[in-house]
Design an enzyme around this catalytic site. Structure first.
Site, PDB file in Angstrom:
ATOM      1  N   LYS A  98      -8.887   6.044 -19.347  1.00  0.00           N
ATOM      2  CA  LYS A  98      -9.195   6.542 -20.690  1.00  0.00           C
ATOM      3  C   LYS A  98      -7.948   6.442 -21.580  1.00  0.00           C
ATOM      4  CE  LYS A  98     -12.986   7.261 -18.452  1.00  0.00           C
ATOM      5  NZ  LYS A  98     -13.284   8.508 -17.776  1.00  0.00           N
ATOM      6  N   ARG A 153       0.844  -1.207   0.000  1.00  0.00           N
ATOM      7  CA  ARG A 153       0.000   0.000   0.000  1.00  0.00           C
ATOM      8  C   ARG A 153       0.876   1.253   0.000  1.00  0.00           C
ATOM      9  NH1 ARG A 153      -1.548   1.944   4.628  1.00  0.00           N
ATOM     10  NH2 ARG A 153      -2.135  -0.056   5.539  1.00  0.00           N
ATOM     11  N   ASP A 186      -8.046  18.462 -14.415  1.00  0.00           N
ATOM     12  CA  ASP A 186      -8.354  17.103 -14.859  1.00  0.00           C
ATOM     13  C   ASP A 186      -7.973  17.048 -16.336  1.00  0.00           C
ATOM     14  OD1 ASP A 186      -9.509  14.763 -15.785  1.00  0.00           O
ATOM     15  OD2 ASP A 186     -11.251  14.908 -14.457  1.00  0.00           O
ATOM     16  N   TYR A 242     -16.784  16.762 -15.300  1.00  0.00           N
ATOM     17  CA  TYR A 242     -17.160  15.339 -15.339  1.00  0.00           C
ATOM     18  C   TYR A 242     -18.204  15.041 -14.255  1.00  0.00           C
ATOM     19  CZ  TYR A 242     -16.594  10.280 -14.936  1.00  0.00           C
ATOM     20  OH  TYR A 242     -16.827   8.936 -14.866  1.00  0.00           O
TER      21      TYR A 242
HETATM   22  C1  LIG Z   1     -13.738   8.841 -16.437  1.00  0.00           C
HETATM   23  C2  LIG Z   1     -13.352  10.171 -15.911  1.00  0.00           C
HETATM   24  C3  LIG Z   1     -13.085  10.353 -14.540  1.00  0.00           C
HETATM   25  C4  LIG Z   1     -13.252   9.256 -13.507  1.00  0.00           C
HETATM   26  O1  LIG Z   1     -12.344   8.224 -13.683  1.00  0.00           O
HETATM   27  P1  LIG Z   1     -12.649   6.676 -13.284  1.00  0.00           P
HETATM   28  O2  LIG Z   1     -11.387   6.011 -13.713  1.00  0.00           O
HETATM   29  O3  LIG Z   1     -13.858   6.247 -14.036  1.00  0.00           O
HETATM   30  O4  LIG Z   1     -12.851   6.633 -11.813  1.00  0.00           O
HETATM   31  C5  LIG Z   1     -12.688  11.617 -14.130  1.00  0.00           C
HETATM   32  N1  LIG Z   1     -12.583  12.651 -14.992  1.00  0.00           N
HETATM   33  C6  LIG Z   1     -12.836  12.495 -16.310  1.00  0.00           C
HETATM   34  C7  LIG Z   1     -12.703  13.666 -17.231  1.00  0.00           C
HETATM   35  C8  LIG Z   1     -13.227  11.270 -16.826  1.00  0.00           C
HETATM   36  O5  LIG Z   1     -13.506  11.130 -18.122  1.00  0.00           O
END
Ligand SMILES: *Cc1c(COP(=O)(O)O)cnc(C)c1O
Length: 367
Positions: A184, A35, A159, A87
């Site tokens: 992604k 961890r 983000d 998001y």
């Molecule tokens: C998918 C996404 C998230 C969240 O990520 P997870 O891996 O699904 O927890 C946060 N910000 C954006 C812009 C996203 O597309």
């Protein structure tokens, strides 16, 4: 990641061990418990730091785990300013958890950087940004917003999921924290959920490292291994996503069934000049509007064969969805209408398939 020193393995080994022996009494080795630290995770974290140009990277179980960790930098009584187009999962976490913990949250449209000066308060500790936004592809001037934050001693976070460090490097633009859902583009193969954070300031890195361990939110070694494998092709994939998406966007702009295309690399995008200034490419995700409203959307979404009807984005395969009924359905209806997420809006995540096949699929499916 450096080749393994023991055997010279070219591919980094996968260390699944949860615990590590001490070299001697009172002498821990570099890693003691997975961890707190794991060699495979370390390899991914070093790679993320190098890609974003930071001093340290952190890998998390999901993008939301990375967000939870970043928000845990805040204490009760602190003020958080959030760009109002973000998001859906981030919106849910901030409004239903962070706000409940006593953090004051204000949403503001930060497309005009001056709006940030008006939103800041003496107790503002963080500004939460996303650019481009999902699904309308609006942009924020990260350099201008970062400058305002620095002058006021407020942490800025971006983000950066939609572009990956290949096409946008927030830290170079003066932002403090670059955050990713590695689910992604960074992993890119739709077989892992993961998150990442990279920072430039060593003292901030110390605080995030402490929280990653204290909250227990790091990414499991096997998932780190897969994300590292995905990273190896990130430049090839991002260029293919960009080229395919731009070609389809230009074609859709002229299609008689389409009323608008939202894509920052098109000259028709209202913030095209800003896109060219702060981004090196636009990635594979964009949205467009159909003339026939919901019936036209149903027509298209029930007829594509290559474009899979699914949420998520950033994988090598192409996906198509209607934000109104799918990704953005948890947003109140009047908010969706106000921001322009209506029945006629379609979002696509363009993969790396042959662009002629993708065009032919849309051509046969469009009304
Ligand atoms: C998918 C996404 C998230 C969240 O990520 P997870 O891996 O699904 O927890 C946060 N910000 C954006 C812009 C996203 O597309």
């Amino acid at each position: 990641m450096q080749p393994d020193v023991e055997h010279g393995a070219v591919m980094p080994p996968l260390y699944l061990s949860s615990t590590y022996s001490f070299a001697d009494f009172g002498k821990p080795r570099r890693f003691d418990y997975s961890r707190s630290g794991n060699p495979t995770r370390q390899g991914l974290e070093d790679a993320l730091a190098a890609l974003e140009g930071g001093c340290r990277g952190f890998a998390f179980a999901t993008g939301m785990a990375a967000e939870s960790c970043a928000l845990a930098l805040l204490s009760s009584g602190d003020h958080l300013v959030v760009h109002d187009d973000l998001y859906g999962g981030s919106y849910r976490l901030i409004t239903s958890v962070t706000a409940r913990m006593g953090v004051q949250v204000d949403f503001a449209d930060l497309r005009q950087p001056g709006a940030l000066e008006r939103a800041l308060k003496p107790n503002t500790k963080m500004v939460w940004l996303e650019s481009p936004t999902n699904p309308l592809m609006n942009l924020l001037d990260l350099e201008a917003l970062g400058r305002i934050c620095r002058a006021k001693g407020v942490l800025s976070l971006v983000d950066n999921t939609f572009l990956s460090p290949l096409f946008q490097r927030p830290l170079d633009l003066g932002i403090d924290i670059a955050l990713h859902s590695t689910t992604k583009y960074i992993n890119g193969h739709s077989d892992v959920v993961g998150g990442g954070i990279v920072v430039r300031d060593p003292a901030l890195a110390e605080r995030i490292g402490f929280l990653q361990n204290a909250l227990g939110v790091p990414q499991a070694p096997h998932d780190c291994y897969l994300v590292m494998r995905g990273l190896k092709t990130l430049p090839l994939r991002m260029r293919a996503h960009h080229d395919n998406a731009l070609e389809l966007a230009r074609w859709l702009e002229k299609h008689p069934a389409v009323s608008a295309v939202h894509h920052p690399w098109l000259e028709s995008h209202p913030q095209h000049a800003l896109a060219k200034r702060q981004m090196r490419g636009a990635g594979g995700t964009f949205s467009f509007r159909l003339k026939g409203g919901n019936e036209a959307a149903r027509h298209l979404l029930t007829r594509t064969k290559l474009f899979v009807l699914a949420e998520s984005l950033g994988g090598v395969e192409s996906l198509i969805e209607q934000p109104w009924t799918m990704t953005h359905v948890s947003m109140p209806e009047e908010v969706r209408r106000r921001v322009g997420i209506t029945e006629d809006l379609i979002r696509i995540s363009v993969g790396i398939e042959d662009v002629e096949d993708l065009r032919a699929d849309l051509a046969q499916a469009l009304p």
